[in-house]
Design a protein around this motif. Structure first.
Motif, mmCIF file in Angstrom:
data_model
loop_
_atom_site.group_PDB
_atom_site.id
_atom_site.type_symbol
_atom_site.label_atom_id
_atom_site.label_comp_id
_atom_site.label_asym_id
_atom_site.label_seq_id
_atom_site.Cartn_x
_atom_site.Cartn_y
_atom_site.Cartn_z
ATOM 1 N N LEU A 111 19.031 15.666 16.014
ATOM 2 C CA LEU A 111 19.531 14.502 15.291
ATOM 3 C C LEU A 111 20.673 13.875 16.084
ATOM 4 N N ARG A 112 20.793 12.543 15.983
ATOM 5 C CA ARG A 112 21.872 11.867 16.692
ATOM 6 C C ARG A 112 22.391 10.695 15.866
ATOM 7 N N THR A 113 23.720 10.580 15.788
ATOM 8 C CA THR A 113 24.378 9.420 15.197
ATOM 9 C C THR A 113 25.052 8.668 16.337
ATOM 10 N N GLU A 116 16.976 19.636 9.939
ATOM 11 C CA GLU A 116 18.421 19.442 9.982
ATOM 12 C C GLU A 116 19.136 20.728 10.412
ATOM 13 N N SER A 144 20.553 12.056 3.781
ATOM 14 C CA SER A 144 20.405 12.042 5.237
ATOM 15 C C SER A 144 20.079 10.621 5.658
ATOM 16 N N ALA A 160 16.137 10.773 14.445
ATOM 17 C CA ALA A 160 15.668 12.158 14.295
ATOM 18 C C ALA A 160 14.436 12.357 15.168
ATOM 19 N N ASP A 186 22.338 10.635 10.226
ATOM 20 C CA ASP A 186 21.763 10.407 11.538
ATOM 21 C C ASP A 186 21.199 8.995 11.686
#
Length: 398
Positions: A225-227, A384, A196, A258, A255
């Motif tokens: 969560l963000r990418t 997650e 992760s 978080a 990610d």
């Protein structure tokens, strides 16, 4: 002759093999070099071997940091008679195979956090550690921040009842090394290798630190969560291990940020933020514990200090009080410098080595154990899954 030895009672050697020579390899090497000089250790750690895939780079690391020999295959050191402890600093995808093999071969194991890339892998490692412990072979997870003297002291204060009944915790770990969308791919951005992103890399530290200081586990979580940057330039060599940027781009599969909330056993609530895109923040780990009788605050950017609030003080004296955690009476600090001469990031790793060697010599389970590492892994997994399922609350226990 070392001051720790006499002619009649030489200390038994503890041959250490280090797997990996990147950032964490450097930190662990520094720990094995300095811990025996500053602490009266019951065993004599010997920097026996360092292992890496690139033979030339591994030889250079061995020469730079003082390892006796360089190896390119971790299996050789696991099978070696002059190695009693295997220290794993390689990417998360390698942890389970190396740790289980080392434990089955009768080697003690120190494994960097997070314990593994998945709960299933962590379960295999915890089971192997449990079996090994029956033969006197011990394993520990490297959550180094719990050995920062101020954080250990915060744990001691909470245990003494200094803040009364715990009500709230705020935990943040802020970095900015992924702010630039043209920053190159590295193995840490590949889920198959790292497991992760911010969640496992730095969020794991927050989970362990909060549970360590409070003495309580997180029971339920709700996460997001963000990418932000989904593609990054590839380097000229495999998995971002070196070389120059190319025109090709790789897919980011972990990610960047978080965010999650949690319930703590006993009823307290906690908020967590772990991010690599907090512009301007380089390595800001911040913890605050609020209770009915007071509060404690810590900031890694002022790592030798604690802020302590006593709600029972006279009204005209209320306010956070700065405590400089450098007295001989504070955890670990009496073995280093005179009062007021602060410690740094690397000292937590020396304290980790000190505690592990002491536990091995006594035949006692070091902490955090692989079982504790598995519990943290379950928290990360629940965050997650919660994020993937729309941020609903999920229990962290199986």
């Amino acid at each position: 002759m070392s001051p720790h030895e006499t002619l009649d009672e030489p200390r038994r050697d503890l041959g250490v093999a280090l797997i990996g020579h990147g950032f964490m390899g450097a930190a662990h090497s520094q720990a094995w070099r300095t811990a025996p000089a500053f602490f009266d250790l019951p065993l004599a750690p010997r920097m026996t071997a360092i292992v890496g895939r690139d033979a030339e780079a591994t030889r250079a690391a061995a020469a730079r940091w003082g390892w006796q020999r360089a190896e390119s295959d971790w299996r050789r050191v696991v099978e070696s008679d002059d190695v009693q402890l295997v220290d794993i600093c390689s990417p998360g995808s390698t942890h389970v195979e190396i740790a289980v093999a080392a434990l089955e071969a009768g080697k003690h194991v120190l494994c960097e956090k997070p314990l593994a890339n998945t709960v299933a892998e962590a379960e295999l490692m915890a089971e192997a550690a449990e079996r090994a412990a029956e033969r006197g072979v011990l394993a520990m997870v490297g959550f180094s921040y719990r050995r920062v003297p101020a954080i250990t002291f915060a744990r001691d204060l909470v245990a003494r009842g200094a803040i009364g009944e715990l009500r709230q915790v705020r935990a943040l770990y802020l970095q900015d090394w992924l702010v630039d969308p043209e920053g190159p791919m590295t193995w840490r951005l590949d889920k198959s290798v790292a497991g992760s992103g911010s969640l496992g890399d730095i969020g794991a530290h927050l989970v362990d630190a909060v549970q360590f200081v409070t003495g309580r586990t997180l029971t339920d979580v709700s996460g997001l969560l963000r990418t932000f940057t989904t593609e990054r330039p590839l380097l000229g060599e495999v998995r971002g291990l070196g070389g120059t940027a190319s025109s090709e781009r790789g897919q980011v599969t972990v990610d960047d940020t978080a965010l999650f909330t949690a319930e703590i056993a006993g009823g307290a609530l906690a908020t967590f933020e772990a991010t690599r895109v907090a512009t301007g923040r380089k390595n800001a780990l911040r913890l605050e514990f609020s209770g009915t009788g007071g509060a404690i605050a810590f900031d890694l950017e002022r790592m030798n200090e604690l802020e302590v609030y006593d709600a029972g003080a006279p009204v005209d004296q209320l306010g956070f009080r700065r405590v400089l955690v450098t007295e001989p009476e504070h955890p670990y600090t009496g073995s280093w410098w005179p009062t007021g001469h602060g410690l740094g990031y690397e000292h937590a790793f020396s304290h980790q080595a000190r505690d592990l060697v002491t536990a091995i010599a006594a035949g006692e389970q070091p902490t955090p154990s692989f079982a504790e590492g598995l519990q943290v892994q379950r928290v990360l997994d629940a965050v997650e899954r919660s994020a993937a399922d729309g941020s609903r609350w999920l229990a962290t226990a199986p």
